[in-house]
Motif scaffolding. Structure first.
Motif, PDB file in Angstrom:
ATOM      1  N   UNK A 130       0.829  -1.211   0.000  1.00 44.84           N
ATOM      2  CA  UNK A 130       0.000   0.000   0.000  1.00 44.84           C
ATOM      3  C   UNK A 130       0.862   1.259   0.000  1.00 44.84           C
ATOM      4  N   UNK A 131       1.884   1.266   0.837  1.00 43.39           N
ATOM      5  CA  UNK A 131       2.758   2.442   0.929  1.00 43.39           C
ATOM      6  C   UNK A 131       3.509   2.666  -0.378  1.00 43.39           C
ATOM      7  N   UNK A 132       3.997   1.592  -0.986  1.00 44.60           N
ATOM      8  CA  UNK A 132       4.712   1.731  -2.259  1.00 44.60           C
ATOM      9  C   UNK A 132       3.797   2.216  -3.377  1.00 44.60           C
ATOM     10  N   UNK A 175       9.283  -3.581  -7.669  1.00 44.23           N
ATOM     11  CA  UNK A 175       9.072  -4.068  -6.300  1.00 44.23           C
ATOM     12  C   UNK A 175       7.588  -4.312  -6.022  1.00 44.23           C
ATOM     13  N   UNK A 176       6.738  -3.420  -6.526  1.00 46.72           N
ATOM     14  CA  UNK A 176       5.288  -3.593  -6.376  1.00 46.72           C
ATOM     15  C   UNK A 176       4.837  -4.869  -7.067  1.00 46.72           C
ATOM     16  N   UNK A 177       5.346  -5.115  -8.259  1.00 45.96           N
ATOM     17  CA  UNK A 177       4.990  -6.329  -8.995  1.00 45.96           C
ATOM     18  C   UNK A 177       5.444  -7.574  -8.238  1.00 45.96           C
ATOM     19  N   UNK A 178       6.657  -7.534  -7.668  1.00 48.12           N
ATOM     20  CA  UNK A 178       7.150  -8.668  -6.877  1.00 48.12           C
ATOM     21  C   UNK A 178       6.241  -8.929  -5.673  1.00 48.12           C
ATOM     22  N   UNK A 179       5.875  -7.861  -4.975  1.00 45.82           N
ATOM     23  CA  UNK A 179       4.994  -8.014  -3.813  1.00 45.82           C
ATOM     24  C   UNK A 179       3.630  -8.545  -4.219  1.00 45.82           C
ATOM     25  N   UNK A 213       2.093 -11.992  -2.894  1.00 41.84           N
ATOM     26  CA  UNK A 213       0.849 -11.964  -2.140  1.00 41.84           C
ATOM     27  C   UNK A 213      -0.341 -12.467  -2.959  1.00 41.84           C
ATOM     28  N   UNK A 214      -0.080 -12.752  -4.247  1.00 39.42           N
ATOM     29  CA  UNK A 214      -1.143 -13.184  -5.152  1.00 39.42           C
ATOM     30  C   UNK A 214      -2.259 -12.144  -5.225  1.00 39.42           C
ATOM     31  N   UNK A 215      -1.853 -10.896  -5.425  1.00 46.54           N
ATOM     32  CA  UNK A 215      -2.779  -9.773  -5.500  1.00 46.54           C
ATOM     33  C   UNK A 215      -2.933  -9.362  -6.953  1.00 46.54           C
TER      34      UNK A 215
END
Length: 176
Positions: free
Chosen positions: A102-104, A160-164, A168-170
């Motif tokens: 969320x922060x990123x 980094x967002x894509x990795x997260x 997280x399977x988001x």
């Protein structure tokens, strides 16, 4: 649950270290089976009682420890018996990852929607409106403020967002 297995994971070690700090790490790294008092932990680990209590309270705040109070009938003193709940660590880490995501995403939006200027000598970055207020001159050095390209930062944040999201399977719910 085998605490030893969890504590061998470097990610979990780092997480606990971030929570309790170096002085509290001996407490976090040595969870006993069953209940224990803060005094027993301090004596066993040869730590200051306040350091042990601080670490226990932090673990308690993060749902990794709980206590029950027992009153001594003769003296009226309260004894706190602590139990560790490290089975909650994976869920806590997942929550941290969601907060980071969320922060990123919020920061990425900010980086994409603002124009920045840089004072090279001072190493200070200004938003367009701040740069304009200062006449596009650094208030500390007087050097001219140069337009700053933040494409590398935006690209790194997107990766980094894509990795997260993958971890997280988001699914992506909107366009960034």
């Amino acid at each position: 649950m085998a605490f030893e297995e969890l504590l061998n994971d470097p990610v979990i070690q780092k997480y606990l270290h971030e929570l309790v700090g170096p002085t509290g790490m001996p407490v976090a790294a040595a969870p006993p089976d069953g209940e224990v008092t803060d005094e027993e932990l301090a004596e066993e680990l040869r730590l200051e009682l306040n350091d042990v209590r601080r670490a226990l309270f932090i673990l308690y705040e993060n749902d990794l420890a709980s206590y029950r109070r027992v009153r001594d009938e003769d003296s009226g003193w309260l004894t706190y018996l602590w139990t560790f709940h490290y089975e909650n660590i994976p869920e806590n880490l997942e929550e941290e990852m969601y907060r980071l995501l969320d922060a990123l995403e919020e920061r990425l939006d900010y980086e994409r929607n603002h124009e920045f200027y840089l004072s090279e000598p001072a190493g200070i970055r200004f938003e367009f409106s701040e740069a304009m207020e200062h006449g596009f001159q650094c208030p500390e050095t007087g050097a001219p403020l140069e337009p700053m390209d933040n494409d590398d930062l935006v690209d790194a944040m997107e990766r980094r967002i894509e990795e997260l999201r993958d971890e997280l399977n988001v699914e992506v719910t909107g366009t960034n």
